[in-house]
Write a protein that holds these residues in place. Structure first.
Motif, PDB file in Angstrom:
ATOM      1  N   CYS A 273     -41.324  79.325 -31.640  1.00  0.00           N
ATOM      2  CA  CYS A 273     -41.104  79.508 -30.200  1.00  0.00           C
ATOM      3  C   CYS A 273     -42.336  80.112 -29.524  1.00  0.00           C
ATOM      4  O   CYS A 273     -42.739  79.674 -28.430  1.00  0.00           O
TER       5      CYS A 273
ATOM      6  N   LYS B  68     -38.389  72.948 -28.132  1.00  0.00           N
ATOM      7  CA  LYS B  68     -38.407  74.281 -28.733  1.00  0.00           C
ATOM      8  C   LYS B  68     -37.099  74.548 -29.490  1.00  0.00           C
ATOM      9  O   LYS B  68     -37.108  75.087 -30.605  1.00  0.00           O
TER      10      LYS B  68
ATOM     11  N   PRO C  60     -32.954  78.398 -27.906  1.00  0.00           N
ATOM     12  CA  PRO C  60     -34.085  78.876 -28.702  1.00  0.00           C
ATOM     13  C   PRO C  60     -34.210  80.393 -28.579  1.00  0.00           C
ATOM     14  O   PRO C  60     -33.971  80.960 -27.509  1.00  0.00           O
ATOM     15  N   CYS C  61     -34.576  81.044 -29.685  1.00  0.00           N
ATOM     16  CA  CYS C  61     -34.613  82.514 -29.671  1.00  0.00           C
ATOM     17  C   CYS C  61     -35.774  83.055 -28.837  1.00  0.00           C
ATOM     18  O   CYS C  61     -35.696  84.121 -28.241  1.00  0.00           O
TER      19      CYS C  61
ATOM     20  N   CYS D 197     -36.535  75.594 -33.370  1.00  0.00           N
ATOM     21  CA  CYS D 197     -36.416  77.054 -33.459  1.00  0.00           C
ATOM     22  C   CYS D 197     -35.884  77.493 -34.830  1.00  0.00           C
ATOM     23  O   CYS D 197     -34.966  76.874 -35.388  1.00  0.00           O
TER      24      CYS D 197
END
Length: 560
Positions: A79, A60, A72-73, A64
């Motif tokens: 995501c 991820k 990762p956000c 991202c």
């Protein structure tokens, strides 16, 4: 929405959610921040420690759209699709069910195609050690020079089964077992969110039973909630896991210390009747004794006073060592029997009654009597002394000759399959341990470490020479007992651990140089050894007395 298991619901979605693997998290985040991403990674370690979860978070993070300090956000389209398993560029493969050459060839064809949405196409191959040799060979070239848009993440619990050519092409990360304290902290976060009521001791019990696997701990917590929804207690955890409470283990150890044999036997039978796992019980006792030993030597190591009941008892380190040794030996023997409870009972009887300890005491007492009688008698003439010396020398020469021949012949005909069969039949000696005549011999043989066996003979070892001599100087009676147990005439020779290390080294050296052991005819009349066994010289050996005093109650020969 349908119910989702807790371990799935709380699977880490960011690096910060991963517990107990800080060294790996830091390395991976830095590699993403500095854009130094490798083409292949190998995640190895025990089950439930976060290998697959880390692989998914990493997949991820590298894709991202709004990366935040390597994290990762969790809110961008990439995501969200990865979280919902809706993206086709993150491919998870179970090598246990896709372990053939054809599956890997198909994978090789697909890696050529560019990812549909992501920057990288990530292949997560779980339990990669299950791949066949042909599949590994098919994967090798692709793993060495994959397309720039592909990342391989291999996960396994058994890295030693992977070819070195695969390992050398990956960045390897070794996941470690998660500590009890870290697991407890992780469970507390879930308990708070799920509003679960649980005792502090029960929480620690779950963490301890999980044995370093956070996933196992969460699954156990999930099971405990179903079993006891109002309040999870330590009793509930014991019922679910088949473990025994600390209070019961404490009672067992106190009964051993106080020599309460009858109470002990009733107690362990009651535990067995409840369906508890005997192997797990022994492991729990050993673990408790380990903690008790640390408490006696480093009291500040523990923040609680769990061992207060033992502080007033006269319990020294040797007593604890003896109990740990005995339970550890019983734990090793359980794998060869269908009756673990019997072995546990024998161990407890041995620890509380010290049957053979009494026998060794008797030997020492007899030795003292002999010395007192000798003081009262007149000094023996020089001729008698010389005769005795010659007799001793003769018996020692015969024993050395017999040892050399039997060791040679056993190694010449050594068979691993026969060794396993002999080890299994060896446990049948327990049926003779309470026999008035055969009991002492059976107990002495049960304490032996079976090293090498052939169809005709066996080599056993003991930590002390005095114990080996008791076998060799009573070899005829020992072989009669082995005849009953093995089912055919069977020869034996006993050596010390020190002698065994030398013999094993010579044997390995011979194999490397191509030297072969050949059978030698046994033309030794060892009847004189029986006379030596009954003589005063063996009984009054100063070494035997000293060893008995040094190890009394610990490594003495005991009836099982």
């Amino acid at each position: 929405m349908e119910y989702q298991a807790l371990y799935r619901k709380y699977r880490p979605k960011k690096f910060s959610d991963l517990l107990g693997q800080d060294h790996i998290v830091t390395t991976l985040k830095n590699s993403i921040i500095k854009d130094k991403i490798s083409h292949a990674y190998l995640f190895s370690g025990p089950r439930g420690t976060g290998k697959t979860s880390t692989a998914k978070v990493f997949a991820k993070a590298v894709n991202c759209l709004n990366l935040e300090a390597g994290e990762p956000c969790g809110s961008c389209t990439i995501c969200e699709e990865i979280n919902n398993n809706e993206i086709i560029d993150i491919i998870e493969i179970d090598a246990a069910s896709n372990n053939g050459v054809e599956e890997i060839r198909e994978l090789r064809e697909k890696v050529k195609y560019a990812p549909s949405k992501c920057k990288y196409k990530v292949y997560i191959i779980d339990e990669v050690h299950m791949l066949t040799t042909g599949a590994f060979n098919a994967l090798l070239k692709t793993l060495e020079e994959p397309p720039q848009h592909v990342i391989f993440i291999l996960a396994t619990t058994e890295p030693h089964k992977l070819p070195l050519t695969i390992i050398s092409r990956c960045q390897r990360f070794d996941f470690k077992k998660i500590s009890v304290q870290v697991i407890v902290e992780g469970l507390k976060a879930i308990i708070e969110k799920e509003n679960i009521k649980i005792e502090e001791k029960a929480l620690k019990k779950i963490a301890k039973v999980a044995d370093g696997a956070l996933r196992d701990a969460i699954s156990l917590l999930d099971k405990a909630v179903s079993y006891s929804p109002e309040l999870i207690t330590t009793d509930a955890i014991d019922e679910i896991c088949g473990t025994v409470s600390e209070e019961e283990i404490e009672d067992i150890i106190l009964n051993i210390i106080n020599k309460e044999t009858e109470a002990l036997l009733f107690q362990v039978n009651n535990i067995a009747n409840k369906g508890k796992n005997i192997q797990q019980l022994i492991e729990d006792i050993i673990y408790y004794l380990r903690d008790l030993l640390i408490f006696k030597n480093v009291p500040e190591y523990f923040s609680t006073d769990n061992f207060k009941v033992f502080s007033e008892l006269e319990l020294n380190n040797d007593d604890i060592y003896q109990m740990i040794d005995e339970f550890n030996r019983t734990l090793n023997e359980i794998k060869y029997t269908n009756h673990p409870l019997i072995l546990l009972e024998l161990a407890l009887i041995k620890l509380t009654t010290g049957v053979e300890s009494k026998e060794l005491k008797k030997t020492i007492e007899k030795d003292k009597e002999i010395k007192e009688e000798n003081l009262e008698k007149k000094e023996e003439s020089k001729e008698e002394i010389e005769d005795k010396k010659e007799s001793v020398e003769d018996s020692e020469e015969i024993l050395e000759k017999l040892k050399k021949i039997r060791i040679n012949n056993t190694l010449a005909l050594a068979d691993k399959k026969v060794l396993e069969e002999v080890k299994i039949k060896w446990l049948d000696l327990t049926s003779y341990s309470l026999d008035p005549e055969l009991g002492p011999s059976a107990g002495l043989l049960l304490d032996a470490d079976v090293k090498v066996a052939s169809a005709e003979s066996v080599i056993v070892s003991y930590p002390y020479e005095s114990m080996a001599l008791r076998i060799n100087y009573d070899i005829e009676n020992m072989e009669k007992l082995l005849h009953l147990v093995i089912g055919r005439p069977y020869k034996i020779i006993a050596i010390t651990e020190e002698e065994w290390l030398k013999i094993r080294g010579e044997y390995i050296g011979a194999l490397r140089t191509g030297k072969k052991y050949t059978v030698i005819k046994e033309d030794v009349d060892y009847g004189v050894l029986a006379q030596k066994n009954n003589s005063e010289d063996l009984k009054s050996t100063s070494e035997l007395e000293q060893k008995a005093i040094d190890i009394f109650g610990e490594d003495v020969v005991e009836i099982e």
